[in-house]
Enzyme design. Structure first.
Site, short mmCIF file in Angstrom:
data_model
loop_
_atom_site.label_atom_id
_atom_site.label_comp_id
_atom_site.label_asym_id
_atom_site.label_seq_id
_atom_site.Cartn_x
_atom_site.Cartn_y
_atom_site.Cartn_z
N LYS A 141 0.51 -1.26 -0.12
CA LYS A 141 0.03 0.08 -0.02
C LYS A 141 0.92 1.05 0.06
CE LYS A 141 -2.99 -0.68 3.55
NZ LYS A 141 -2.78 -1.65 4.05
N CYS A 152 -12.16 3.70 15.75
CA CYS A 152 -10.91 2.59 15.78
C CYS A 152 -9.95 2.93 16.96
CB CYS A 152 -10.09 2.94 14.51
SG CYS A 152 -9.14 4.43 14.47
N MET A 153 -10.15 4.14 17.54
CA MET A 153 -9.09 4.20 18.83
C MET A 153 -9.73 4.55 20.21
SD MET A 153 -6.45 3.29 17.63
CE MET A 153 -5.65 3.51 19.08
N MET A 160 -7.89 -3.51 16.32
CA MET A 160 -9.31 -3.41 16.35
C MET A 160 -10.01 -4.46 17.30
SD MET A 160 -9.68 -0.52 15.19
CE MET A 160 -8.13 0.14 14.79
N GLY A 162 -4.71 2.21 13.73
CA GLY A 162 -5.04 1.87 12.17
C GLY A 162 -4.76 3.11 11.04
N GLN A 163 -5.07 4.35 11.74
CA GLN A 163 -4.85 5.39 10.79
C GLN A 163 -3.44 6.31 10.99
OE1 GLN A 163 -8.62 7.04 9.61
NE2 GLN A 163 -9.26 6.62 11.75
#
Ligand code: SF4
Lengths: 771, 76
Positions: A87, A176-177, A361, A398-399
Site C-alpha cells: 500500500k 477505531c481508537m 481493532m 489503524g490510521q
C-alpha cells in the site's frame, strides 16, 4: 536511453533493499554487492510519512517534473528502516485516479453542479450561520478523521469549540481508537503508549491480541519476523478469533470465542498470582487497585448515558475477584484449552522474558473495549513488564494520524488540545491560546460519533461537515444513519478527493488536496510526529482541508483567530498548537526539527526524544526513582477489576453465526483510494464472505457461490470464500468492509463500549443462506 | 513497467529451495545474503498483467515465508 534509465532504476531498487537488509540485519553481506550512494538520475527524492496506516513508515517519494513516479522506504526512519508495504508503494498512484474531484460541486435543483471553490465556501459559511441562528449552535457539527493532517483537526477544533462554541467535533478515530484512549486514561491517567517500536527488537515474546499484523501492519510484522530470525528463542503467539496470515507465521495460534478475551486475560492474572509470578517490588511501589461499575449496557438506544465510578480496593480484593477465573472455568467460556491459558501466563510470568503485547481493532472495537485494554495492562503491571525496553503493552493505530490529529489535538466532543472541556483550567488555557472569551467554550460534551449521527437522524443536528472520511460506508447499522442524513432539512458538506457513498448524499462537495499535495503533519502509533512538505502541485482547484476551514471561519467573522497567510499557515498553526503541550509530559518538537527529520517522538525535551515514558531512565517528566506513573494523582498505575460480560448480541437459533468484519492488506479502509490503484484493485477486486469449510460443506456452499448474509438490521448477497487467506472457526463468518458495492455495515450492530463509545464491528449475529 | 525490490524471507531451513524456486520464475533476479537466511528479490515485469501473474506465483511458493517491500517504481 530508456534502457539506461531502467538499469538505473533497478540499481536503485537493489540498493534500497540492501540498505533495508543492512538496517534489519546488521553485518548482512550480499557477496560482491555493496550499497553505494548514487546520483539521482533525474528523480528528486522527498520524505513523507505514508498515509495508509498508523505504523507511520517514512517514504521517499521520487518526483520527476511535477509527477510522483517512485517510492522507496526511507532508510533514515527508525520505523520502517528502508522498508514499505504494497500500500505504501502504491500510495502515490492515488494522486492520479481518473475521477479525482478537482472542482467544487453544489446541489442545485437536485443536481450537483460545478461552482468556483470560493462560491462553495461562501455557501458553507452562510448555511452554518443560518443553521446556528435558527436551531442554535449545537445544530452544526464537524466529523473528521484520523487521516486529517494535524493542522486540519486543529483549526476544526478552534473554529467549532473556540469560536462557534459547540463541542460537536468528532472524528472517525472514535470508531477505531477510542477504547485505547479510555484504556490508557483509566489505567495511567494519560493517553498513548508508553513504549515504542524499538520494543520489537528487544522483546523475547510477542502476544498479538486479536489483530492480524501480517496484513494490517506488515512492516512492523516484518520487524517482528526479523527479530525472531536474529534471536531464535523469540516467540510470536497469535491470540485471535480467526486464523489469518499472522496465525500461520506465528509460533502458536490460539483461538478464542468472541468477547471472551476478557475472561482469558483474567485467567492469565489468576495464574500469575497462583504461581507466585507477581513482581511485588513493582506492584508495591507503582500500582493501586480499583473497581468500577458492572452490567454497564451496550448503548444501542438513543441518548444512552453511562458514567463509571472508581472505588479503591486492594490486592486481596483482586485475588478474590479472580477466583472464578481459573483456567478450567475459563476454558468453558472461551474455548481456549486450560493448558494454553497456563502457557500464556507462563510466558508473561517468566521473569527472564521480555513480553510485548500488540493489539488493534480486536480489542478496541469491543463493547467492553476499555475493560479489555485495562485487563491487558493488568497483566503487564502485575509482572512489572512495562515501560522498559521490550516490555510493552501496545495498542497499534489503524490510521496515519489517529494519534497525532485525534488523540493529541483532541478532535473528540469532550476533548481540547490539552485536556477536556469539563475542566475549567483546560478551558482557560484554550481560550488564552485561541484568543476567544473563555465563556465560548462549552463545559459540556455533546455527541460522540454514533450519537452524532443519531442526532442528525433525529434533527437535533441540521448541518454536518464531513472531511476525509466515508461514514456512509463505515457507520454500523448504516441504513438508519444514511436515511437520517438524507432527510429533509439536513445540510451535508463533504470534503473529498474521489466520489464516495458519502459524497453522494452531500449538498456541497469541496475538492481536497491529498497529503503530499500540501504541507502537513501526521502523528503515528508510537508518539512520533512526522512532517511533509508539499511535494507535487495541487491538481485543479483542490485546496487543503486546513485552508477550507480557515476560509469558512473568516467568512463567519473569525478573521482574528485565523490570521495566517497562504505561504506560512502550516508553520504558524504548528507554532500555536504546540503551546498546548508545553510541558515535559508532552512537549512537541519545533517545526525546524520536524522538517529536518523523518519523525520525532514526543515528549521532546532538551533536544531529546522520549522512547519509554514513566521510566525515570528515559522520561524527563518522572519525579520518582525508577518508575513514575505521573498521569494519576497517586503516581501509580491502576489495576482494574473488570469481569467478563457477554456481547450485545450473540448467535441464537434464528441468527446462528457470528459476523466479524475488518480489513485486507491491499485496501485502505473503505477502498475509495486503493480501489482506484489498478494493481491493488486487481489483486483484491471485490469483497467476499469467509466461511469455515465445514459450515460451507454442511450448507452446500461452494467457493465463489452467492451467499445471503442477514441480521436483524439488514442483508446482502456476496460471494463465498472458503480456505482463502483467512479462515474463521465454525459458526463465524468474516467480511472485509473495503468494497462499497457490499455495504456490510447495513448488517452490523451499533452497540458500543459505554466508556469509550467505540462501536463493536467484530460481533453480531447473522444467518447465512445460499442465494 | 513495474520494478520492485523486496527482502524475501524463506521458511525455516528453506533458503536454498527458495533460491531455486525464485530462479525458476520469469522476471525475477535474486541476490542471496551470504550470512543470513534472507534473499533480495528484484522483479522487473513488462506490464501489469505479467506483474499480477508473478504476484500469484510468488504467493504460491511454499518455500517463501514473507516478502518485505523496499522499493517500487512505475513508469509514467
Ligand atoms: S505498513 Fe502502513 S505506513 Fe508502512 S508502508 Fe504499509 S501502509 Fe504505509
Amino acid at each position: 536511453m530508456k534502457l539506461d534509465r531502467r538499469s538505473f532504476i533497478k540499481l536503485m531498487a537493489m540498493n534500497s533493499a540492501a540498505t533495508a537488509a543492512a538496517t534489519l540485519f546488521p553485518g548482512v553481506s550480499f557477496g560482491a554487492w555493496s550499497t553505494t550512494e548514487m546520483a539521482s538520475g533525474g528523480i528528486l527524492w522527498k520524505k513523507t510519512p505514508c498515509r495508509f496506516c498508523g505504523t507511520g513508515c517514512s517514504l521517499l517519494v521520487g518526483v520527476s517534473g511535477d509527477r510522483a513516479v517512485a517510492v522507496k522506504g526511507d532508510p533514515n526512519c527508525t520505523v520502517n528502516k528502508g522498508l514499505c508495504c504494497v500500500k505504501g508503494y502504491h500510495s502515490i498512484q492515488i494522486l492520479y485516479g481518473k475521477d479525482r474531484i478537482q472542482k467544487a460541486l453544489v446541489r442545485k435543483n437536485g443536481k450537483m453542479v460545478e461552482v468556483p471553490v470560493a462560491e462553495a465556501l461562501d455557501l458553507v459559511a452562510r448555511k452554518m450561520q443560518e443553521t446556528i441562528q435558527v436551531h442554535g449552535k449545537d445544530a452544526v457539527a464537524m466529523y473528521g478523521s484520523g487521516q486529517w493532517s494535524i493542522t486540519d483537526g486543529y483549526v476544526a477544533s478552534k473554529l467549532f469549540k473556540g469560536c462557534i462554541g459547540t463541542n460537536n467535533v468528532e472524528a472517525n478515530a472514535r470508531l477505531c481508537m477510542a477504547s485505547a484512549v479510555t484504556g490508557c486514561i483509566t489505567t495511567f491517567g494519560l493517553d498513548e503508549p508508553m513504549g515504542c517500536y524499538e520494543d520489537i527488537e528487544k522483546a523475547d515474546v510477542f502476544v498479538t491480541w486479536g489483530n492480524n499484523m501480517a496484513e494490517m501492519h506488515p512492516v512492523l510484522f516484518s520487524r517482528m519476523l526479523a527479530t525472531r530470525k536474529n534471536r531464535t528463542h523469540v516467540k510470536i503467539i497469535d491470540f485471535a478469533t480467526r486464523t489469518t496470515r499472522s496465525s500461520l507465521a506465528a509460533d502458536r495460534s490460539i483461538l478464542f470465542r468472541p468477547q471472551t478475551d476478557l475472561a482469558v486475560a483474567n485467567a492469565i492474572c489468576y495464574e500469575i498470582i497462583r504461581n507466585g509470578w507477581v513482581n511485588w517490588d513493582f506492584v508495591n511501589k507503582h500500582v493501586s487497585f480499583h473497581k468500577g461499575k458492572t452490567n454497564i449496557g451496550y448503548g444501542t438506544e438513543d441518548h444512552f448515558k453511562f458514567k463509571d465510578k472508581a472505588e479503591t480496593v486492594d490486592f486481596n480484593a483482586l485475588k478474590l475477584f479472580l477466583k472464578d477465573y481459573t483456567p478450567e472455568n475459563v476454558e468453558k467460556i472461551s474455548g481456549v484449552p486450560a493448558k494454553d491459558i497456563k502457557y500464556l501466563a507462563a510466558l508473561y510470568g517468566d521473569p527472564d522474558k521480555k513480553v510485548t503485547s500488540f493489539w488493534t481493532m480486536g480489542m478496541n472495537q469491543h463493547t467492553r473495549g476499555t475493560w479489555i485494554n485495562n485487563l491487558v495492562y493488568n497483566i503487564h503491571l502485575l509482572t512489572g513488564k512495562i515501560s522498559s525496553p521490550g516490555n510493552s503493552p501496545f495498542s497499534l493505530t489503524g490510521q496515519p494520524s489517529a494519534c497525532g490529529t485525534v488523540r493529541e489535538v483532541g478532535t473528540l466532543t469532550h476533548k481540547l488540545p490539552h485536556g477536556v472541556v469539563m475542566n475549567p483550567d483546560h478551558r482557560k488555557m484554550a481560550a488564552r491560546i485561541w484568543d476567544v472569551p473563555v465563556e465560548n467554550i462549552d463545559p459540556k460534551p455533546t455527541y460522540h460519533t454514533v450519537e452524532m449521527f443519531r442526532a442528525l437522524d433525529r434533527g437535533d443536528i441540521r448541518f454536518m461537515w464531513i472531511q476525509v472520511t466515508n461514514p456512509m460506508v463505515t457507520m454500523p447499522n448504516l441504513r438508519r444513519y444514511r436515511d437520517g442524513a438524507e432527510k429533509e432539512g439536513r445540510f451535508v458538506v463533504v470534503s473529498e478527493i474521489y466520489p464516495t457513498p458519502t459524497s453522494d448524499i452531500a449538498d456541497v462537495i469541496l475538492p481536497s488536496a491529498l497529503w503530499i499535495e500540501r504541507e502537513g503533519f501526521f502523528g503515528n502509533s508510537e508518539r512520533r510526529t512526522q512532517h511533509n512538505e508539499q511535494i507535487v502541485p495541487m491538481p485543479g482547484e483542490t485546496v487543503s482541508n486546513t485552508w477550507q476551514i480557515m476560509e469558512v471561519a473568516r467568512k463567519m467573522g473569525f478573521e482574528k483567530q485565523f490570521p495566517w497567510s497562504e505561504e506560512t499557515y502550516i508553520e504558524d498553526i504548528w507554532n500555536e498548537y504546540i503551546q498546548f503541550h508545553d510541558s515535559p509530559k508532552h512537549r512537541m518538537a519545533p517545526f525546524k526539527v520536524l522538517k529536518e527529520r523523518s519523525g520525532v517522538q514526543w515528549p521532546y525535551v532538551n533536544g531529546m526524544e522520549t522512547k519509554w515514558r514513566y521510566n525515570a531512565k528515559y522520561d524527563p517528566a518522572c519525579k520518582q526513582k525508577d518508575f513514575d506513573f505521573y498521569g494519576k494523582k497517586d503516581h501509580r498505575a491502576w489495576i482494574w477489576l473488570r469481569p467478563y460480560e457477554p456481547p450485545a448480541e450473540s448467535p441464537d437459533s434464528e441468527y446462528p453465526f457470528w459476523l466479524n468484519t475488518g480489513r485486507v492488506l491491499e485496501h485502505w479502509h473503505t477502498g475509495s483510494m486503493t480501489r482506484r490503484v489498478p494493481i491493488l484493485h486487481k489483486a483484491m477486486p471485490e469483497s467476499y464472505v469467509e466461511i469455515n469449510p465445514d459450515d460451507a460443506a454442511r450448507m452446500g456452499i461452494t467457493n465463489g457461490s452467492d451467499v445471503k448474509i442477514s441480521s436483524r438490521r439488514g442483508s446482502l448477497v456476496m460471494k463465498a470464500m472458503i480456505n482463502g487467506r483467512g479462515n474463521p472457526p465454525r459458526g463465524m463468518v468474516f467480511v472485509p468492509f473495503f468494497d462499497e458495492k457490499y455495504l456490510i455495515n447495513e448488517v452490523t450492530l451499533d452497540a458500543f463500549c459505554p466508556i469509550s463509545k467505540q462501536p463493536d464491528y467484530k460481533k453480531c449475529a447473522v444467518k447465512l443462506e445460499r442465494a | 513497467m513495474p520494478v520492485f525490490s523486496y527482502l524475501a524471507y524463506p521458511e525455516q531451513g528453506a533458503k536454498e529451495q527458495l533460491l531455486k524456486d525464485l530462479s525458476e520464475l520469469r522476471y525475477c533476479e535474486i541476490t542471496p545474503a551470504q550470512n543470513e537466511e534472507l534473499l533480495i528479490l528484484l522483479t522487473d515485469t513488462p506490464d501489469e498483467d505479467s506483474e499480477k501473474q508473478l504476484q500469484k506465483k510468488l504467493k504460491a511458493l511454499d518455500s517463501l515465508q514473507s516478502l518485505g517491500m523496499a522499493f517500487g517504481h512505475m513508469d509514467d
